[in-house]
Design a protein around this motif. Structure first.
Motif, PDB file in Angstrom:
ATOM      1  N   LYS A  96     -50.855  90.987 -40.115  1.00  0.00           N
ATOM      2  CA  LYS A  96     -51.661  89.798 -40.430  1.00  0.00           C
ATOM      3  C   LYS A  96     -52.642  89.505 -39.305  1.00  0.00           C
ATOM      4  O   LYS A  96     -53.821  89.204 -39.546  1.00  0.00           O
ATOM      5  N   ASP A  97     -52.183  89.590 -38.076  1.00  0.00           N
ATOM      6  CA  ASP A  97     -53.076  89.346 -36.936  1.00  0.00           C
ATOM      7  C   ASP A  97     -54.194  90.382 -36.888  1.00  0.00           C
ATOM      8  O   ASP A  97     -55.351  90.056 -36.591  1.00  0.00           O
ATOM      9  N   LYS A 150     -40.352  91.920 -40.083  1.00  0.00           N
ATOM     10  CA  LYS A 150     -41.105  90.649 -39.973  1.00  0.00           C
ATOM     11  C   LYS A 150     -42.094  90.713 -38.828  1.00  0.00           C
ATOM     12  O   LYS A 150     -43.235  90.246 -38.950  1.00  0.00           O
ATOM     13  N   ALA A 151     -41.654  91.285 -37.719  1.00  0.00           N
ATOM     14  CA  ALA A 151     -42.567  91.407 -36.589  1.00  0.00           C
ATOM     15  C   ALA A 151     -43.750  92.308 -36.944  1.00  0.00           C
ATOM     16  O   ALA A 151     -44.897  92.035 -36.572  1.00  0.00           O
ATOM     17  N   LYS A 152     -43.465  93.380 -37.695  1.00  0.00           N
ATOM     18  CA  LYS A 152     -44.534  94.273 -38.116  1.00  0.00           C
ATOM     19  C   LYS A 152     -45.501  93.566 -39.072  1.00  0.00           C
ATOM     20  O   LYS A 152     -46.725  93.765 -38.991  1.00  0.00           O
ATOM     21  N   GLU A 153     -44.938  92.734 -39.944  1.00  0.00           N
ATOM     22  CA  GLU A 153     -45.780  91.982 -40.881  1.00  0.00           C
ATOM     23  C   GLU A 153     -46.717  91.049 -40.123  1.00  0.00           C
ATOM     24  O   GLU A 153     -47.902  90.935 -40.455  1.00  0.00           O
ATOM     25  N   MET A 154     -46.209  90.357 -39.107  1.00  0.00           N
ATOM     26  CA  MET A 154     -47.052  89.461 -38.323  1.00  0.00           C
ATOM     27  C   MET A 154     -48.143  90.236 -37.591  1.00  0.00           C
ATOM     28  O   MET A 154     -49.289  89.781 -37.498  1.00  0.00           O
ATOM     29  N   GLU A 155     -47.808  91.407 -37.100  1.00  0.00           N
ATOM     30  CA  GLU A 155     -48.819  92.225 -36.429  1.00  0.00           C
ATOM     31  C   GLU A 155     -49.925  92.620 -37.395  1.00  0.00           C
ATOM     32  O   GLU A 155     -51.107  92.610 -37.038  1.00  0.00           O
TER      33      GLU A 155
END
Length: 202
Positions: A162-163, A155-160
């Motif tokens: 997207k940013d 999830k953290a990788k996904e947010m990175e």
């Protein structure tokens, strides 16, 4: 006249060495005799010359003195080596105990693997089943924790990502997908390529 101190080292001259040996040997035996008489001590001295000749002195029978010496040294060595023997015996006992413990653990592990269960009682089987259930609970808990940690990382990788995508859009001026373009924008992208003679345009 003060007598100088004699340096103790090997006499290189053969004649002088033989003379000194004879004098010192006689002096040593004289002192041994005086010690035995003055102190009522049992004294024995044995000397071998450089050529292997034997010289000895004894205040009594030298054979008895040597026998007494051998008996004393034998008792001394036995007493001296006794702690070592005890230490060795202790190590042997400890090794036997460790071997027995290892064998018990191997038998227990085989039972946990479902082997050699024919000799187990109902109580032993119940204890094995309980231990297996506890082990499974620990394994499942650990697995669930690792899976949860992996999901959080994804999830953290996904947010990175997207940013990073938003940042790249801002850098290149990308138009979001699904937004209709205006007629003015369509005119701006028309080309002036014509086949044949150019025509006048209003």
């Amino acid at each position: 006249m003060v007598r100088g101190k004699i340096q103790i080292k090997k006499i290189e001259n053969t004649t002088s060495r033989q003379v000194t040996f004879s004098k010192r040997r006689k002096g040593l035996f004289k002192k041994a005799h005086e010690l035995s008489v003055l102190c009522d001590a049992q004294v024995a001295a044995i000397i071998f010359s450089q050529k292997g000749r034997l010289y000895d002195f004894a205040s009594s029978d030298i054979q008895k003195t040597i026998k007494r010496y051998a008996e004393y040294k034998g008792e001394y060595f036995v007493a001296e080596n006794h702690p070592i023997e005890q230490y060795v015996q202790g190590l042997k006992k400890e090794m036997v105990t460790m071997v027995e413990k290892i064998e018990m653990l191997e038998v227990h592990n085989r039972k946990l693997m479902g082997q050699n269960l024919a000799s187990c009682s109902v109580k032993e089987l119940q204890e094995i089943a309980t231990q297996i259930e506890k082990s499974l609970h620990i394994v499942r808990s650990r697995k669930a924790k690792l899976n949860g940690d992996e999901i959080q990382k994804l999830k953290a990788k996904e947010m990175e990502l997207k940013d990073e995508r938003v940042r790249l859009r801002g850098m290149v001026g990308e138009i979001p997908m699904g937004t209709p373009s205006t007629s003015k924008e369509r005119e701006d992208v028309e080309t002036d390529l014509f086949i044949g003679y150019p025509k006048s345009r209003p």
